[in-house]
Design a protein around this motif. Structure first.
Motif, PDB file in Angstrom:
ATOM      1  N   THR A 197     108.599  62.770 114.564  1.00 37.49           N
ATOM      2  CA  THR A 197     109.432  61.587 114.812  1.00 37.49           C
ATOM      3  C   THR A 197     109.713  60.808 113.539  1.00 37.49           C
ATOM      4  OG1 THR A 197     107.567  60.100 115.272  1.00 37.49           O
ATOM      5  CG2 THR A 197     108.441  61.377 117.126  1.00 37.49           C
ATOM      6  N   LYS A 198     108.843  60.935 112.542  1.00 39.25           N
ATOM      7  CA  LYS A 198     108.990  60.158 111.315  1.00 39.25           C
ATOM      8  C   LYS A 198     109.524  61.008 110.170  1.00 39.25           C
ATOM      9  CE  LYS A 198     105.282  56.897 112.456  1.00 39.25           C
ATOM     10  NZ  LYS A 198     106.228  55.848 112.825  1.00 39.25           N
ATOM     11  N   THR A 199     110.273  60.370 109.283  1.00 43.29           N
ATOM     12  CA  THR A 199     110.731  61.040 108.070  1.00 43.29           C
ATOM     13  C   THR A 199     109.576  61.090 107.070  1.00 43.29           C
ATOM     14  OG1 THR A 199     111.418  58.979 107.012  1.00 43.29           O
ATOM     15  CG2 THR A 199     113.050  60.097 108.418  1.00 43.29           C
ATOM     16  N   PRO A 200     109.638  61.991 106.092  1.00 44.98           N
ATOM     17  CA  PRO A 200     108.584  62.002 105.072  1.00 44.98           C
ATOM     18  C   PRO A 200     108.524  60.688 104.304  1.00 44.98           C
ATOM     19  CG  PRO A 200     110.381  63.487 104.482  1.00 44.98           C
ATOM     20  CD  PRO A 200     110.607  63.076 105.902  1.00 44.98           C
ATOM     21  N   GLU A 201     109.675  60.035 104.151  1.00 37.98           N
ATOM     22  CA  GLU A 201     109.697  58.740 103.473  1.00 37.98           C
ATOM     23  C   GLU A 201     108.902  57.696 104.251  1.00 37.98           C
ATOM     24  OE1 GLU A 201     113.075  61.131 102.037  1.00 37.98           O
ATOM     25  OE2 GLU A 201     112.375  60.609 104.047  1.00 37.98           O
TER      26      GLU A 201
END
Length: 258
Positions: free
Chosen positions: A48-52
């Motif tokens: 669900t989350k970006t690597p950033e």
């Protein structure tokens, strides 16, 4: 305990932190890796989350300076997997921002209805019957069926809530082919992580707190493993397993970088 490895693949929740709770031993472990100029990569089933966003959380909330390049999610691994197929261009995605951006970064056209060349599904907290319907039709028409991870539940302040596996099961119940699962404990995410870190299986160590995901991922990929008893798995349960982790520690403070 100590042994030399050229690169570390590291789980996050339960290993480096517990939800929003800091784990000083996790912070100190990563600091020792950084101080020794050791290669490492955070490998997470969270699509669900970006690597950033993952890097920002580690940096700002857990005092572990991290860049996006040091993070590999199941969403990124799924996009890397689909990029190997010359006939996959249109992807019907059921998921959230992390999966969406990973697919777009690989140049896929995202569609919301059949036909599609592939159906990519992960945790989607806004899942609807219509999304499942369109995914079903696309798979029935020949689209590849790929899932980020099989996690049944996620630990939160509210308790164990449904994970990606529950959403995947919704769609899998309606179609005949089983999905290709990308995340831990499968080998696919580990292969992608090794490629990203540019090391071989024999040079890597998989570090995690969950025998059934982290350690089995290492076992399935023929990678040495370090089980830390700071999260999910308990010694009595792991002792019953036929395949044992290569190493285990009560705390990451007990592992020395060589």
């Amino acid at each position: 305990m100590t042994e030399h490895y050229d690169g570390y693949l590291i789980d996050l929740d339960g290993t480096i932190y517990k939800g929003t709770e800091k784990m000083p031993s996790g912070q100190r472990f990563v600091q020792r890796l950084a101080d020794s100029h050791q290669k490492y990569l955070f490998v997470t089933n969270n699509s669900t989350k970006t690597p950033e966003a993952v890097a920002e959380n580690l940096t700002n909330n857990h005092q572990i300076p991290t860049t996006a390049d040091q993070v590999y999610t199941s969403g990124m691994a799924l996009a890397d997997y689909l990029a190997k197929f010359d006939d996959v261009h249109r992807v019907l995605m059921i998921g959230e921002e992390g999966l969406e951006k990973a697919l777009l970064a690989k140049g896929f056209e995202l569609v919301s209805q059949a036909p599609a060349d592939a159906v990519a599904i992960g945790l989607d907290r806004d899942v609807t019957y219509e999304k499942i319907l369109q995914g079903t039709l696309a798979i029935q028409q020949g689209a590849k069926f790929v899932a980020t991870n099989p996690d049944t539940n996620l630990p939160t302040e509210r308790g164990l809530v449904p994970g990606a596996g529950s959403v995947v099961s919704f769609l899998a119940t309606a179609v005949k082919p089983a999905p290709v699962v990308i995340g831990k404990p499968q080998d696919i995410i580990m292969t992608g992580a090794l490629d990203k870190l540019q090391i071989t299986r024999s040079q890597a160590l998989m570090v995690g707190d969950n025998y059934n995901t982290d350690i089995k991922a290492g076992l399935n990929a023929d990678i040495d493993t370090l089980l830390v008893y700071s999260g999910v798995s308990k010694k009595a349960d792991v002792a019953k397993e036929e395949q044992q982790p290569t190493h285990w520690v009560d705390s990451l403070d007990d592992w020395q970088i060589k």
